[in-house]
Design a protein around this motif. Sequence first.
Motif, PDB file in Angstrom:
ATOM      1  N   UNK A  11     -17.344  42.642   4.104  1.00  0.00           N
ATOM      2  CA  UNK A  11     -18.543  41.817   4.101  1.00  0.00           C
ATOM      3  C   UNK A  11     -18.990  41.520   2.675  1.00  0.00           C
ATOM      4  N   UNK A  12     -19.055  42.551   1.825  1.00  0.00           N
ATOM      5  CA  UNK A  12     -19.471  42.343   0.443  1.00  0.00           C
ATOM      6  C   UNK A  12     -18.460  41.508  -0.325  1.00  0.00           C
ATOM      7  N   UNK A  13     -17.180  41.707  -0.037  1.00  0.00           N
ATOM      8  CA  UNK A  13     -16.143  40.920  -0.710  1.00  0.00           C
ATOM      9  C   UNK A  13     -16.262  39.449  -0.345  1.00  0.00           C
ATOM     10  N   UNK A  14     -16.528  39.159   0.932  1.00  0.00           N
ATOM     11  CA  UNK A  14     -16.662  37.761   1.339  1.00  0.00           C
ATOM     12  C   UNK A  14     -17.906  37.126   0.713  1.00  0.00           C
ATOM     13  N   UNK A  15     -18.993  37.886   0.584  1.00  0.00           N
ATOM     14  CA  UNK A  15     -20.199  37.358  -0.053  1.00  0.00           C
ATOM     15  C   UNK A  15     -19.963  37.117  -1.541  1.00  0.00           C
TER      16      UNK A  15
END
Length: 57
Positions: A11-15
């Motif tokens: 999730x953080x990587x995609x953001x």
Amino acid sequence: MKLKIQSIKDYFKSKKDKGLEPIFFEKIGDQNTSREQRLKNLIKILESKGFKIKNKR
């Protein structure tokens, strides 16, 4: 409709790939931290992000 479950890291990587920064995902305590200490930590973090707290204890 099909739901996709992501891990927190994904999730953080995609953001981050989209150019966004998660500003409200900071640790304020763990299971051994008292409720009052977590509240103080939360207030301190929110103030550092620019929020103004009216009824501080």
